[in-house]
Design a protein around this motif. Structure first.
Motif, mmCIF file in Angstrom:
data_model
loop_
_atom_site.group_PDB
_atom_site.id
_atom_site.type_symbol
_atom_site.label_atom_id
_atom_site.label_comp_id
_atom_site.label_asym_id
_atom_site.label_seq_id
_atom_site.Cartn_x
_atom_site.Cartn_y
_atom_site.Cartn_z
ATOM 1 N N PRO A 152 0.542 -1.250 -0.212
ATOM 2 C CA PRO A 152 0.032 -0.156 -0.317
ATOM 3 C C PRO A 152 0.453 1.399 -0.188
ATOM 4 C CG PRO A 152 -1.118 -1.478 1.663
ATOM 5 C CD PRO A 152 0.276 -2.434 1.092
ATOM 6 N N ARG A 153 1.859 1.534 0.662
ATOM 7 C CA ARG A 153 2.798 1.834 0.544
ATOM 8 C C ARG A 153 3.471 3.096 -0.747
ATOM 9 N NH1 ARG A 153 3.712 7.437 1.789
ATOM 10 N NH2 ARG A 153 6.065 7.992 1.799
ATOM 11 N N TYR A 154 3.498 2.048 -0.955
ATOM 12 C CA TYR A 154 4.487 2.138 -2.887
ATOM 13 C C TYR A 154 3.378 2.396 -3.501
ATOM 14 C CZ TYR A 154 6.134 1.385 -7.584
ATOM 15 O OH TYR A 154 6.790 1.512 -8.701
ATOM 16 N N LEU A 155 2.214 1.954 -3.496
ATOM 17 C CA LEU A 155 1.075 2.961 -4.304
ATOM 18 C C LEU A 155 0.574 4.326 -3.790
ATOM 19 C CD1 LEU A 155 -1.418 -0.779 -4.269
ATOM 20 C CD2 LEU A 155 -0.113 -0.417 -5.401
ATOM 21 N N GLN A 156 0.599 4.610 -2.697
ATOM 22 C CA GLN A 156 0.450 5.446 -2.052
ATOM 23 C C GLN A 156 1.480 6.608 -2.840
ATOM 24 O OE1 GLN A 156 1.426 6.969 2.159
ATOM 25 N NE2 GLN A 156 -0.583 7.878 2.019
ATOM 26 N N LEU A 157 3.443 6.166 -2.889
ATOM 27 C CA LEU A 157 3.951 6.653 -3.516
ATOM 28 C C LEU A 157 3.715 7.069 -5.088
ATOM 29 C CD1 LEU A 157 7.427 4.863 -1.149
ATOM 30 C CD2 LEU A 157 6.631 7.826 -1.212
ATOM 31 N N MET A 158 3.480 5.974 -5.567
ATOM 32 C CA MET A 158 3.234 6.658 -7.371
ATOM 33 C C MET A 158 2.120 7.107 -7.394
ATOM 34 S SD MET A 158 5.080 4.561 -9.135
ATOM 35 C CE MET A 158 4.371 4.255 -10.166
ATOM 36 N N ASN A 159 0.777 7.355 -6.493
ATOM 37 C CA ASN A 159 -0.255 7.918 -6.432
ATOM 38 C C ASN A 159 0.608 10.100 -6.502
ATOM 39 O OD1 ASN A 159 -3.071 9.185 -6.909
ATOM 40 N ND2 ASN A 159 -2.907 9.757 -4.798
ATOM 41 N N GLU A 160 1.128 10.115 -4.970
ATOM 42 C CA GLU A 160 2.014 11.092 -4.823
ATOM 43 C C GLU A 160 3.200 11.314 -6.339
ATOM 44 O OE1 GLU A 160 4.168 10.518 -1.483
ATOM 45 O OE2 GLU A 160 2.542 10.525 -0.249
ATOM 46 N N THR A 161 3.805 10.734 -6.492
ATOM 47 C CA THR A 161 4.481 10.879 -7.615
ATOM 48 C C THR A 161 3.772 11.968 -8.684
ATOM 49 O OG1 THR A 161 5.687 8.947 -7.735
ATOM 50 C CG2 THR A 161 5.953 10.064 -9.502
ATOM 51 N N GLU A 162 2.575 10.941 -9.467
ATOM 52 C CA GLU A 162 1.690 11.580 -10.101
ATOM 53 C C GLU A 162 1.039 13.461 -10.249
ATOM 54 O OE1 GLU A 162 -1.034 9.025 -10.854
ATOM 55 O OE2 GLU A 162 -0.555 7.625 -11.589
ATOM 56 N N HIS A 163 1.819 13.874 -8.987
ATOM 57 C CA HIS A 163 2.018 14.685 -8.532
ATOM 58 C C HIS A 163 2.001 15.924 -8.049
ATOM 59 C CE1 HIS A 163 -2.276 12.816 -7.381
ATOM 60 N NE2 HIS A 163 -2.759 14.400 -7.023
ATOM 61 N N THR A 164 3.856 15.017 -9.054
ATOM 62 C CA THR A 164 5.525 16.465 -8.791
ATOM 63 C C THR A 164 5.367 17.052 -9.964
ATOM 64 O OG1 THR A 164 6.345 14.241 -9.869
ATOM 65 C CG2 THR A 164 6.277 14.953 -7.549
ATOM 66 N N GLY A 237 11.576 5.375 -9.483
ATOM 67 C CA GLY A 237 12.767 6.821 -9.112
ATOM 68 C C GLY A 237 11.407 8.378 -9.671
ATOM 69 N N VAL A 238 12.478 9.379 -9.583
ATOM 70 C CA VAL A 238 11.886 11.321 -9.700
ATOM 71 C C VAL A 238 11.195 11.439 -8.717
ATOM 72 C CG1 VAL A 238 9.609 12.176 -11.096
ATOM 73 C CG2 VAL A 238 10.452 9.992 -11.990
ATOM 74 N N TYR A 239 10.698 10.376 -7.997
ATOM 75 C CA TYR A 239 10.111 10.892 -6.309
ATOM 76 C C TYR A 239 10.189 9.900 -5.367
ATOM 77 C CZ TYR A 239 6.724 12.220 -3.089
ATOM 78 O OH TYR A 239 5.887 12.681 -1.901
ATOM 79 N N LYS A 240 11.176 10.292 -4.575
ATOM 80 C CA LYS A 240 10.898 9.649 -3.351
ATOM 81 C C LYS A 240 11.879 7.631 -3.304
ATOM 82 C CE LYS A 240 8.583 11.459 0.593
ATOM 83 N NZ LYS A 240 7.423 11.424 1.385
ATOM 84 N N GLN A 241 12.991 8.065 -4.552
ATOM 85 C CA GLN A 241 14.147 6.756 -5.044
ATOM 86 C C GLN A 241 13.956 5.926 -4.095
ATOM 87 O OE1 GLN A 241 16.562 7.585 -7.971
ATOM 88 N NE2 GLN A 241 17.709 5.509 -7.408
ATOM 89 N N GLN A 242 14.584 6.600 -2.585
ATOM 90 C CA GLN A 242 14.977 5.661 -2.380
ATOM 91 C C GLN A 242 14.076 4.854 -1.788
ATOM 92 O OE1 GLN A 242 18.342 7.276 0.744
ATOM 93 N NE2 GLN A 242 17.470 6.055 2.763
ATOM 94 N N GLU A 243 12.632 5.079 -0.880
ATOM 95 C CA GLU A 243 11.728 4.517 -0.108
ATOM 96 C C GLU A 243 11.324 3.945 -1.535
ATOM 97 O OE1 GLU A 243 8.148 5.265 2.289
ATOM 98 O OE2 GLU A 243 8.627 7.027 1.665
ATOM 99 N N LYS A 244 11.047 3.742 -2.435
ATOM 100 C CA LYS A 244 10.946 3.381 -3.367
ATOM 101 C C LYS A 244 11.031 1.605 -4.087
ATOM 102 C CE LYS A 244 7.905 6.318 -6.638
ATOM 103 N NZ LYS A 244 8.084 7.099 -8.024
ATOM 104 N N SER A 245 12.522 2.220 -3.549
ATOM 105 C CA SER A 245 14.034 1.046 -3.595
ATOM 106 C C SER A 245 13.392 -0.385 -2.507
ATOM 107 C CB SER A 245 15.146 1.545 -3.371
ATOM 108 O OG SER A 245 15.418 2.523 -4.899
ATOM 109 N N ARG A 246 13.437 1.007 -1.752
ATOM 110 C CA ARG A 246 13.209 -0.193 0.153
ATOM 111 C C ARG A 246 11.822 -1.115 -0.405
ATOM 112 N NH1 ARG A 246 16.045 0.961 4.162
ATOM 113 N NH2 ARG A 246 14.975 0.294 6.250
ATOM 114 N N LEU A 247 11.062 -0.496 -0.492
ATOM 115 C CA LEU A 247 9.456 -1.215 -0.771
ATOM 116 C C LEU A 247 9.767 -2.353 -1.742
ATOM 117 C CD1 LEU A 247 7.162 1.778 -0.402
ATOM 118 C CD2 LEU A 247 8.231 -0.491 1.440
#
Length: 421
Positions: A152-164, A237-247
């Motif tokens: 779920p957190r990754y899906l949230q990050l992807m949603n946030e990426t679309e607003h960058t 990547g693009v947004y919060k790459q490190q956190e995306k990588s951890r997931l």
């Protein structure tokens, strides 16, 4: 003077040669993308549907088989003397995702890596031998298939990426091509992240000499390629790459680092030397992103990420990274940010640690942002008020039921005696 200079160069070369000889290769991990394939799917108005492909959608082509036979031959030549000439089941372990194209790619690769000779030739007219390739059902794949959607957190990050700002700028810049694809393909939903599938289909068809619709011009393909590559960047990547990588890719990186650390310790009983992983473009991209080495472009067919573990005579270990994405040249050495090309293992472990999760399941949970605490406090206060109101109400009822003349001392009736029959 010339003789002295020549003597100096020969001396330096000899010393460097001796220093290089002290470093011994002890373990290798290779991750590669499958070879050339048919499209995964066709768009609704595509003139070429599944029946036009010999084995249907998403299947390895004969060109893909040749690509991996070539890669296997390259690996055989590179690791000659490190791996035995003949297949030894103790030396190599092979794992693949549960797709026909990745399983077949691994098998074609192994045909180039281990052509049979001597007793391993079981049919004189066949220069091939069966070698096991291990897999797990796709529903159980946790190591080689990315991006994983069970987070779920990754899906949230992807949603946030679309607003960058970067994502919105790309969407605006290529709005015309996205609209063109929507109108010409019959697809109901097209955006930066999904339009890559149309490019993939057209790319596969062009490689196999299939005609393209009139609207597919070189300019259109160029723009679609940009969007396709950006789609890969967005995933990892693009947004919060490190956190995306951890997931995502950090899951595989963590397993590789664990194996490198284990293999660095001398163990005469340890026979495993080579780990082969057969997967997808997204797998290679996810892993490279977790290493901060992703170049932002889709890894090509049969591209191969290599990890080589060396051990010195003094017992220290180091890791070298190489990337083979072009069969016409030697693999490119990759420089892990913050380390040397020949990266000491302890530095490699330290530098990759921020991209590896200790508890992915926990990190995949959605952050509460303090809302859970607020809800609990509100419920607790509401409960207290409710209990207080109930107590007051009961008190009023009991007070009203008492006779007016006996609200002081009164006799308590024995219930057993006073009950009616």
């Amino acid at each position: 003077m010339v003789a002295a200079s020549l003597l100096f160069l020969l001396t330096v070369g000899s010393v460097c040669g001796e220093a290089a000889a002290e470093k011994t290769l002890v373990y290798v991990t290779v991750l590669f993308r499958h070879g050339d394939r048919s499209p995964v799917k066709a768009y609704p108005t595509d003139p070429h549907q599944e029946a036009d492909w010999p084995q249907g959608f998403g299947q390895l082509s004969q060109e893909g088989m040749r690509q991996h036979l070539n890669l296997g031959t390259f690996l055989r030549n590179r690791y000659k003397g490190f791996l035995k000439e003949s297949y030894d089941r103790h030396e190599i372990s092979v794992r693949s995702t549960d797709y026909d194209r990745t399983l077949m790619s691994a098998e074609a690769n192994l045909a180039g890596l281990y052509p049979p000779s001597g007793q391993q030739v079981f049919t004189p007219t066949l220069i091939w031998q069966p070698i096991p390739v291990h897999t797990v059902p796709q529903s159980e794949e946790r190591l080689l298939s990315f991006p994983r959607s069970d987070c779920p957190r990754y899906l949230q990050l992807m949603n946030e990426t679309e607003h960058t700002e970067e994502f919105l700028n790309v969407t605006t810049t290529y709005e015309d091509i996205i609209e063109l694809v929507r109108n010409k393909t019959g697809l109901n939903k097209t955006n930066v992240e999904t339009v890559w599938s149309v490019y993939d289909t057209l790319f596969c068809e062009s490689r196999h000499n299939m005609s393209a619709p009139d609207w597919v011009t070189p300019e259109v393909m160029e723009k679609l390629q940009v969007l396709k590559d950006f789609g890969f960047q967005v995933m990892f990547g693009v947004y919060k790459q490190q956190e995306k990588s951890r997931l995502q890719g950090g899951v595989l990186l963590g397993e590789i680092v664990k194996n490198l650390s284990k293999m660095a310790a001398p163990d005469p009983k340890q026979k495993l030397k080579f780990m082969m992983l057969s997967a997808h473009d997204t797998t290679v991209a996810a892993l490279q992103a977790s290493l901060n080495l992703f170049n932002g472009r889709q890894p090509p067919y049969a591209s191969c990420q290599i990890f080589e573990l060396y051990r010195d005579d003094n017992g220290s270990a180091s890791v070298s990274l190489l990337y083979r994405n072009d069969s016409t040249v030697e693999p490119y050495p990759l420089h892990l940010p913050g380390c040397t090309l020949d990266c000491p293992l302890e530095d490699f472990v330290r530098l990759t640690k921020p991209y590896i999760s200790d508890d992915r399941d926990k990190e995949c949970e959605l952050p509460s942002d303090g809302r859970d605490t607020e809800v609990i406090i509100s419920l607790a206060l509401s409960g207290c008020l409710l209990v207080l109101l109930i107590a007051l109400l009961l008190g009023v009822i009991c007070w009203q039921k008492e006779p007016s003349g006996s609200r002081g001392y009164h006799h308590v009736i024995n219930q057993e005696v006073g009950e009616e029959s």
